[in-house]
Design an enzyme around this catalytic site. Structure first.
Site, mmCIF file in Angstrom:
data_model
loop_
_atom_site.group_PDB
_atom_site.id
_atom_site.type_symbol
_atom_site.label_atom_id
_atom_site.label_comp_id
_atom_site.label_asym_id
_atom_site.label_seq_id
_atom_site.Cartn_x
_atom_site.Cartn_y
_atom_site.Cartn_z
ATOM 1 N N ILE A 137 0.842 -1.197 0.000
ATOM 2 C CA ILE A 137 0.000 0.000 0.000
ATOM 3 C C ILE A 137 0.878 1.249 0.000
ATOM 4 O O ILE A 137 0.947 1.967 0.994
ATOM 5 C CB ILE A 137 -0.944 0.010 1.224
ATOM 6 C CG1 ILE A 137 -1.657 -1.334 1.340
ATOM 7 C CG2 ILE A 137 -1.962 1.139 1.104
ATOM 8 C CD1 ILE A 137 -2.573 -1.439 2.550
ATOM 9 N N PRO A 138 1.583 1.484 -1.120
ATOM 10 C CA PRO A 138 2.355 2.728 -1.156
ATOM 11 C C PRO A 138 1.386 3.897 -1.018
ATOM 12 O O PRO A 138 0.317 3.890 -1.627
ATOM 13 C CB PRO A 138 3.011 2.703 -2.539
ATOM 14 C CG PRO A 138 2.172 1.779 -3.356
ATOM 15 C CD PRO A 138 1.606 0.772 -2.396
ATOM 16 N N HIS A 139 1.721 4.848 -0.172
ATOM 17 C CA HIS A 139 0.793 5.960 -0.004
ATOM 18 C C HIS A 139 1.532 7.226 0.389
ATOM 19 O O HIS A 139 2.660 7.174 0.855
ATOM 20 C CB HIS A 139 -0.290 5.626 1.021
ATOM 21 C CG HIS A 139 0.228 5.293 2.391
ATOM 22 N ND1 HIS A 139 0.665 4.035 2.730
ATOM 23 C CD2 HIS A 139 0.366 6.035 3.504
ATOM 24 C CE1 HIS A 139 1.048 4.027 3.994
ATOM 25 N NE2 HIS A 139 0.880 5.230 4.503
ATOM 26 N N ALA A 140 0.846 8.330 0.193
ATOM 27 C CA ALA A 140 1.451 9.602 0.564
ATOM 28 C C ALA A 140 0.382 10.643 0.785
ATOM 29 O O ALA A 140 -0.660 10.648 0.132
ATOM 30 C CB ALA A 140 2.399 10.075 -0.534
ATOM 31 N N ILE B 265 -2.552 4.797 -2.343
ATOM 32 C CA ILE B 265 -3.517 5.720 -1.731
ATOM 33 C C ILE B 265 -2.872 7.101 -1.618
ATOM 34 O O ILE B 265 -1.814 7.242 -0.998
ATOM 35 C CB ILE B 265 -3.963 5.224 -0.339
ATOM 36 C CG1 ILE B 265 -4.542 3.816 -0.439
ATOM 37 C CG2 ILE B 265 -4.986 6.193 0.268
ATOM 38 C CD1 ILE B 265 -5.067 3.258 0.887
#
Lengths: 105, 148
Positions: free
Chosen positions: B62-65, B98
């Site tokens: 879930i790479p997210h920023a 996300i």
């Protein structure tokens, strides 16, 4: 009934805080325990633990990679883990709870 | 505002590693005008990855920023043909990206994103996502994201 409370928090507060909370809630429910988990995420504090929740809790799970306000849990049996541990190794946390291995904070 | 759209769902694609995945997502977001600065987005995504892996042993990364480069809350769903390695996990077949703007985010959107994250801990839900055959059906599985 055994009552579990928890606090989950992570730096971005977008994904893992909530995955950890869900994991703790499900593992507690599977065992028939009462459970309430506060999330400190990007949407702010949700499901905030009230004094009454803390009072009736038998065990406290802190799954956080950021600072959590801890003084409120003084005198309780507490386990502190990384947020990822609540997702990856939730069963291990509950095994410790089931065998009453937690230390008093 | 739609958090997920058909153009953000890609099934059975070939990407070799984490870097390719993140680059692919960044291009997708630039091309669909959800992000204003690819370099800044990449910086923020990698900063988060350095803090702790966004793979949690569930076969999903879930790479997210939360980034100034993001214009609208957006979810990207990729399903790969072949599993890849993501830090210590070797079996990553699904990726949820996300992305949330740094400021003035509608609380309703944050709640939708948190409910997606909660659902991903459900094994049956993950199975359904692994098996789904079309973009349309994926969108249906993810439709809670566009509820507001």
């Amino acid at each position: 009934m055994t009552n579990i409370i928890g606090v989950c928090a992570c730096p971005a507060g977008i994904a893992h805080t909530y995955m950890a909370a869900e994991s703790i809630e499900n593992l507690a429910k599977q065992r028939g325990y009462g459970v309430k988990v506060e999330t400190n995420g990007s949407a702010g504090v949700e499901n905030r633990l009230e004094e009454a929740d803390i009072e009736k809790a038998d065990y406290v799970i802190i799954a956080a990679d950021t600072k959590v306000e801890m003084e409120r849990f003084r005198g309780k049996k507490v386990i502190e883990v990384a947020v990822s541990d609540a997702i990856r190794k939730g069963e291990e946390i509950f095994k410790k709870i089931d065998s009453n291995e937690l230390e008093i904070y | 505002m739609e958090i997920i759209r058909e153009e953000f769902i890609k099934l059975d694609i070939n990407l070799e590693n984490k870097k390719e995945v993140i680059d692919y997502i960044a291009n997708l977001l630039i091309n669909s005008n959800r992000v204003r600065d690819k370099g800044l987005l990449l910086k923020d995504v990698y900063l988060r990855e350095e803090e702790a892996s966004t793979s949690m042993g569930l076969g999903i990364a879930i790479p997210h920023a939360k980034s100034l480069s993001v214009k609208e809350p957006t979810v990207v769903f990729l399903r790969l043909n072949e599993s890849i390695k993501w830090n210590e996990d070797k079996d990553i077949k699904m990726i949820f990206g996300i992305f949330v703007p740094a400021e003035n985010v509608d609380n309703q959107h944050l709640k939708i994103l948190s409910s997606l994250s909660r659902k991903l801990t459900d094994e049956q839900y993950r199975e359904a996502l692994l098996k789904v055959k079309s973009i349309k059906d994926s969108e249906r599985l993810l439709q809670g994201l566009n509820a507001s």
